[in-house]
Scaffold this active site. Structure first.
Site, PDB file in Angstrom:
ATOM      1  N   PHE A 131       5.612  23.586  36.817  1.00 29.62           N
ATOM      2  CA  PHE A 131       5.625  24.997  37.206  1.00 29.62           C
ATOM      3  C   PHE A 131       7.042  25.358  36.729  1.00 29.62           C
ATOM      4  CE2 PHE A 131       4.407  28.773  39.101  1.00 29.62           C
ATOM      5  CZ  PHE A 131       5.395  29.470  39.736  1.00 29.62           C
TER       6      PHE A 131
ATOM      7  N   CYS B  44      12.216  19.736  26.587  1.00 26.61           N
ATOM      8  CA  CYS B  44      12.350  19.585  25.058  1.00 26.61           C
ATOM      9  C   CYS B  44      11.453  20.587  24.292  1.00 26.61           C
ATOM     10  CB  CYS B  44      11.772  18.016  24.841  1.00 26.61           C
ATOM     11  SG  CYS B  44      11.645  17.654  23.368  1.00 26.61           S
TER      12      CYS B  44
ATOM     13  N   GLY C 171      14.486  23.389  24.577  1.00 26.26           N
ATOM     14  CA  GLY C 171      15.376  22.270  24.266  1.00 26.26           C
ATOM     15  C   GLY C 171      15.302  21.837  22.768  1.00 26.26           C
ATOM     16  N   CYS C 172      15.341  20.551  22.514  1.00 26.37           N
ATOM     17  CA  CYS C 172      15.256  19.700  21.219  1.00 26.37           C
ATOM     18  C   CYS C 172      14.409  20.784  20.065  1.00 26.37           C
ATOM     19  CB  CYS C 172      14.643  18.428  21.211  1.00 26.37           C
ATOM     20  SG  CYS C 172      14.706  17.773  22.549  1.00 26.37           S
TER      21      CYS C 172
ATOM     22  N   PRO D 157      12.688  23.577  19.686  1.00 29.92           N
ATOM     23  CA  PRO D 157      13.396  25.132  19.261  1.00 29.92           C
ATOM     24  C   PRO D 157      14.812  25.126  18.667  1.00 29.92           C
ATOM     25  CG  PRO D 157      13.131  25.327  21.464  1.00 29.92           C
ATOM     26  CD  PRO D 157      12.667  23.986  21.035  1.00 29.92           C
ATOM     27  N   LYS D 158      15.651  24.176  19.100  1.00 28.89           N
ATOM     28  CA  LYS D 158      16.961  24.088  18.758  1.00 28.89           C
ATOM     29  C   LYS D 158      17.026  23.586  17.231  1.00 28.89           C
ATOM     30  CE  LYS D 158      18.573  20.056  19.387  1.00 28.89           C
ATOM     31  NZ  LYS D 158      19.710  19.446  20.159  1.00 28.89           N
TER      32      LYS D 158
ATOM     33  N   TYR E 162      27.099  19.517  24.252  1.00 27.47           N
ATOM     34  CA  TYR E 162      26.531  19.770  22.742  1.00 27.47           C
ATOM     35  C   TYR E 162      25.498  21.037  22.805  1.00 27.47           C
ATOM     36  CZ  TYR E 162      22.112  17.937  25.027  1.00 27.47           C
ATOM     37  OH  TYR E 162      20.888  17.660  25.652  1.00 27.47           O
TER      38      TYR E 162
ATOM     39  N   GLU F  87      26.044  23.187  19.678  1.00 30.12           N
ATOM     40  CA  GLU F  87      24.699  23.299  18.915  1.00 30.12           C
ATOM     41  C   GLU F  87      24.425  24.912  18.752  1.00 30.12           C
ATOM     42  OE1 GLU F  87      22.536  18.928  19.398  1.00 30.12           O
ATOM     43  OE2 GLU F  87      21.819  20.693  20.565  1.00 30.12           O
TER      44      GLU F  87
ATOM     45  N   LYS G  23      21.313  14.122  41.505  1.00 29.62           N
ATOM     46  CA  LYS G  23      20.787  13.045  40.701  1.00 29.62           C
ATOM     47  C   LYS G  23      20.082  12.077  41.646  1.00 29.62           C
ATOM     48  CE  LYS G  23      22.093  13.791  36.176  1.00 29.62           C
ATOM     49  NZ  LYS G  23      21.982  13.397  34.921  1.00 29.62           N
TER      50      LYS G  23
ATOM     51  N   LEU H 225      17.842  12.173  27.531  1.00 34.56           N
ATOM     52  CA  LEU H 225      17.237  12.325  26.371  1.00 34.56           C
ATOM     53  C   LEU H 225      15.540  12.330  26.351  1.00 34.56           C
ATOM     54  CD1 LEU H 225      19.622   9.828  24.432  1.00 34.56           C
ATOM     55  CD2 LEU H 225      19.628  12.531  24.220  1.00 34.56           C
TER      56      LEU H 225
ATOM     57  N   HIS I  16      21.742   4.179  -3.337  1.00 33.70           N
ATOM     58  CA  HIS I  16      22.661   5.008  -4.068  1.00 33.70           C
ATOM     59  C   HIS I  16      21.656   6.020  -4.749  1.00 33.70           C
ATOM     60  CE1 HIS I  16      26.304   6.244  -6.005  1.00 33.70           C
ATOM     61  NE2 HIS I  16      25.512   6.244  -7.048  1.00 33.70           N
TER      62      HIS I  16
ATOM     63  N   GLU J 167      24.827   4.835   2.470  1.00 35.15           N
ATOM     64  CA  GLU J 167      25.024   3.695   1.854  1.00 35.15           C
ATOM     65  C   GLU J 167      26.659   3.308   2.239  1.00 35.15           C
ATOM     66  OE1 GLU J 167      26.103   3.928  -2.423  1.00 35.15           O
ATOM     67  OE2 GLU J 167      25.832   6.120  -2.442  1.00 35.15           O
TER      68      GLU J 167
END
Lengths: 122, 494
Positions: free
Chosen positions: B59, B75, B79-80, B82-83, B216, B220, B331, B358, B488, B493
Site C-alpha cells: 500500500f 526502486c 527510485g532506481c 526512473p532515476k 546521493y 543524482e 530501523k 540497496l 583497450h 583498463e
C-alpha cells in the site's frame, strides 16, 4: 449498460473503432485471421479465444471489447507490420487494455485468472 | 472472553480482546509479506516456489502532494528505475552536444520535453507494475493493495483504500515496508515542497529547482535536472555523500559545480513560502547559515527535499507484537538470519538496522531467508563487499572500504592506496575534461596487498564496478590485478 463487442479486421479498422470509443474502457483481443471454416492459422489464438470469451462477463460497465483479426500469417510475420510498429504487439494472441501498459501475451491468455485480473482490476 | 465477529464469510476470524489469544487450528497463510517492494516481492515469489501459501500486502500512502504508485516498491516506482532513465536522458543530451564534434550535423537547437520523458518513463514503470501483478497471480501469491498492520501475534489487519478492513493470520511474517522521504519540519515544507516520491511523475517541468540535501538522491536528482537544461541549486548543510569516501564525494561535487550546478554550502532552509501559484509556481526559500546568523533568500519554481529517508515501521503495530525497533531511527535490528526479536517475524530491505539500503541486497536477503525457512538451505546473506554506484553526472562506482574507514580499521601504515586519473577515449574528440575521471584501490599491506576498496569515477562506473566486485569477493590482490591484462581502449583498463 454492460459491455459491448465490436469485431474488426486489420489495423486501420481497429484504430478507427478504438478512437470512436474514446473515453470508455477498451479491451482488445488480437488474433490471426480465420479461414472459411472459422479456424485461425494461429493455434494459440484457437486456445485462448474461448478462455477470454468465458471471462467477458467480468468486463466493467461501459467497456468495449474489440475482437480484432490482424491478418494472414505472412502479414503477421512481417516485422514491420502496423500492429508491431504502432501498438508494439509482439505476439498473437494478445489481450490488452487499450491505452495502458496492461496486457497478456500468448500463453498468458490461456489463464482465466489472469484474464479476469486484466478485466477487473485497476 | 468477549470476541467481536467480523461481518464476513469468515467467522473464524476474531479480534484479540481481553488479552486472550485464540489459537486457530490452522493459519490462513504460511507467510504474509508486508510490503511489495524489492525485498518483499523477491521473498514472496521464492516462497511460492516451495508451494507455500503466501500473501503480499502493498500500500502506498500518497505523498503530501498526492502522488502515489503501483506495485513494486521504491526502486521500481520512485527510485532506481526512473532515476537511471532520467540520468540517461541527461547523458543523451550531453551526447547530442558531443556528437557535433564527431561529425553529426543538425541545425536546430536541441530542446528537451519534460512531459515526453516523464510519460515514457511512467509507461515503462506501469508495465513493470503490471508484470509484477501477473507474476504474483501466476505463482498463486495472493496480492492485496491494502495497508497491513499487526493486531495480534499471528494476525494482520489489512485496510484498503476504501477503508475496508480484513483480518488475516499467518504462521510467519516478513516485514519489508521500506522507507519514505523525510521532511524538514519547517513552515511550508509539506505544502509546497516535493520529494523524490513526486519528482518522477511530476506532471509539469520543475523549472528552476532548489535541491535540499547532499545525499546521493539529492546529487543524482540535481545532476540530471541540470543535465536536462534546468537551473539547479543544491543546498548542503555540511558534507556531501555522508558515509561515502569523502575524497570521491568532493570530486563529484567539484565536477557538478564546474558543469553548471550551483551549490550553497553550510545553510539550511528555515521557511518556504509561496510567491505565486502555478505548475510550477514560484516559491521563496529563506535559509540560515549553520555557521552564524546569516540569512539568505532565494526564489525557485520547485523545491525538492532529499535530506534522508525514514523507515515505515512506526505505524504497523509492531508494539502490539513486541518487535523491537530503534526508537530514534525506526530501523529494525535483526540477527544474521534477518530474524527480529520475535522468532516468527522477519524483516528485509531498507528498514534493517546496520545494513545497506540497496535493492539487490533486499532481493538477495529475501530470497535466501525464504530458502532457509522452507527449503532447508543454510546460506546467509553476505553484506560485505557489496558494490554500489551513484549515478551523478560523473558516475561513481565503489566496492568495499572507503579510504577513511580503511585507515580507521587497519591503520594508515597498513594500507596502500593506488590511484590514477584517466581520460576516456570518447571524451578526447569532443574536448571534455581530461583530468576528472579517477580510479583508486585500497590495499591491505598485511594481507598480501589484498584489495579491500575499489573506487572509480567515470562513465559507466556501474558496469565497470560489477566485475571488480566479483574479483574482490574472490580475494583479489594487487599482484593479481597487476597481472591481469587490460582491455583497450576502455576506461576499466586503468
Amino acid at each position: 449498460m454492460g459491455w459491448e463487442e465490436m469485431q474488426v479486421r486489420g489495423y486501420p479498422e481497429f484504430v478507427r473503432t478504438a478512437q470512436s470509443y474514446h473515453g470508455r474502457p477498451i479491451f482488445a483481443l488480437f488474433c490471426g485471421d480465420k479461414d472459411a471454416e472459422g479456424r485461425s492459422w494461429c493455434p494459440d489464438c484457437v486456445t485462448a479465444e474461448p478462455v477470454v470469451r468465458k471471462e467477458l462477463h467480468n468486463l466493467p460497465d461501459q467497456s468495449v471489447f474489440i475482437y480484432c483479426l490482424v491478418g494472414d500469417r505472412a502479414y503477421w510475420k512481417d516485422p514491420n507490420n502496423e500492429f508491431r510498429r504502432n501498438l508494439k504487439l509482439t505476439g498473437v494472441p494478445t489481450l490488452l487494455k487499450y491505452g495502458t501498459p496492461q496486457k497478456l501475451v500468448e500463453e498468458e491468455c490461456f489463464k482465466a485468472e489472469l484474464v479476469r485480473m486484466l478485466f477487473t482490476e485497476d | 472472553s468477549v470476541q467481536a465477529q467480523k461481518e464476513e464469510d469468515n467467522p473464524e476470524k476474531t479480534m484479540e480482546v481481553n488479552g486472550l489469544t485464540p489459537v486457530p487450528d490452522s493459519y490462513d497463510y504460511d507467510l504474509i509479506v508486508i510490503g511489495g517492494g524489492s525485498g518483499g516481492l523477491a521473498a514472496a515469489k521464492e516462497a511460492a516456489k516451495y508451494e507455500k501459501k503466501v500473501m503480499v500486502l502493498d500500500f502506498v500512502t500518497p505523498t503530501p502532494q498526492g502522488s502515489s504508485w503501483g506495485l513494486g516498491g521504491t526502486c521500481v516506482n520512485v527510485g532506481c528505475i526512473p532515476k537511471k532513465l532520467m540520468h540517461q536522458a541527461a547523458l543523451l543530451g550531453q551526447a547530442l552536444q558531443d556528437s557535433r564534434k564527431f561529425g553529426w550535423q543538425f541545425t536546430e537547437e536541441v530542446k528537451h520535453s519534460w512531459m515526453t520523458m516523464t510519460e515514457s518513463v511512467q509507461n515503462y514503470i506501469g508495465s513493470l507494475n503490471w508484470g509484477y501483478r501477473v507474476a504474483l497471480r501466476d505463482t498463486k501469491v495472493t496480492y492485496e493493495n491494502a495497508y497491513g498492520e499487526f493486531v495480534g501475534p499471528h494476525t494482520i489487519k489489512a485496510t484498503n483504500k476504501k477503508g475496508i478492513e480484513k483480518l488475516y493470520t499467518a504462521e510467519r511474517f516478513i516485514i519489508a515496508t521500506g522507507e519514505r522521504p523525510r521532511y524538514l519540519g519547517i513552515p511550508g515544507d509539506k505544502e509546497y515542497c516535493i520529494s523524490s516520491d513526486d519528482l518522477f511523475s511530476l506532471p509539469y517541468c520543475p523549472g528552476k529547482t532548489l535541491v535540499v540535501g547532499a545525499s546521493y538522491v539529492a546529487l543524482e536528482c540535481a545532476g540530471f535536472l541540470a543535465g536536462l537544461g534546468l537551473d539547479v541549486t543544491v543546498m548542503v548543510r555540511s558534507i556531501l555523500l555522508r558515509g561515502f569516501d569523502q575524497d570521491m564525494a568532493n570530486k563529484i561535487g567539484e565536477y557538478m559545480k564546474e558543469h553548471g550546478v550551483n551549490f550553497i554550502r553550510e545553510f539550511v532552509p528555515i521557511k518556504v513560502e509561496q510567491v505565486e501559484e502555478g505548475t510550477p509556481g514560484i516559491l521563496k526559500v529563506t535559509a540560515k547559515s549553520t555557521m552564524g546568523d546569516q540569512i539568505i533568500e532565494g526564489e525557485y519554481n520547485t523545491v525538492l527535499l532529499a535530506i534522508g529517508r525514514d523507515p515505515c515501521t512506526r505505524k504497523i503495530g509492531l508494539d502490539k507484537v513486541g518487535v523491537n525497533i530503534n526508537e530514534k531511527t525506526g530501523k529494525i535490528p535483526v540477527n544474521d538470519e534477518e530474524q527480529t526479536n520475535v522468532p516468527h517475524i522477519y524483516a528485509v530491505g531498507d528498514i534493517l538496522q546496520g545494513k545497506l539500503e540497496l535493492t539487490p541486497v533486499a532481493i538477495q536477503a529475501g530470497r535466501l531467508l525464504v530458502r532457509r525457512l522452507y527449503a532447508g538451505a543454510t546460506t546467509k546473506c553476505d553484506y560485505v563487499n557489496v558494490p554500489t554506484t551513484v549515478f551523478t553526472p560523473l558516475e561513481y562506482g565503489a566496492c568495499g572500504y572507503s579510504e577513511e574507514t580503511a585507515v580507521e580499521k587497519f591503520g594508515q601504515e597498513n594500507i596502500e592506496v593506488y590511484h590514477s586519473h584517466f581520460w576516456p577515449l570518447e571524451w578526447t574528440v569532443p574536448s571534455r575534461d581530461n583530468n576528472k575521471c579517477y580510479a583508486k584501490i585500497i590495499c591491505n599491506i598485511q594481507d598480501n596487498e589484498r584489495v579491500i576498496g575499489f573506487h572509480v569515477l567515470g562513465p559507466n562506473a556501474g558496469e565497470v564496478t560489477q566485475g571488480f566486485a566479483a574479483a574482490i569477493k574472490c580475494g583479489l590482490t594487487k599482484e593479481q590485478l597487476d597481472s591481469t591484462i587490460g582491455i583497450h581502449p576502455v576506461c576499466a583498463e586503468v
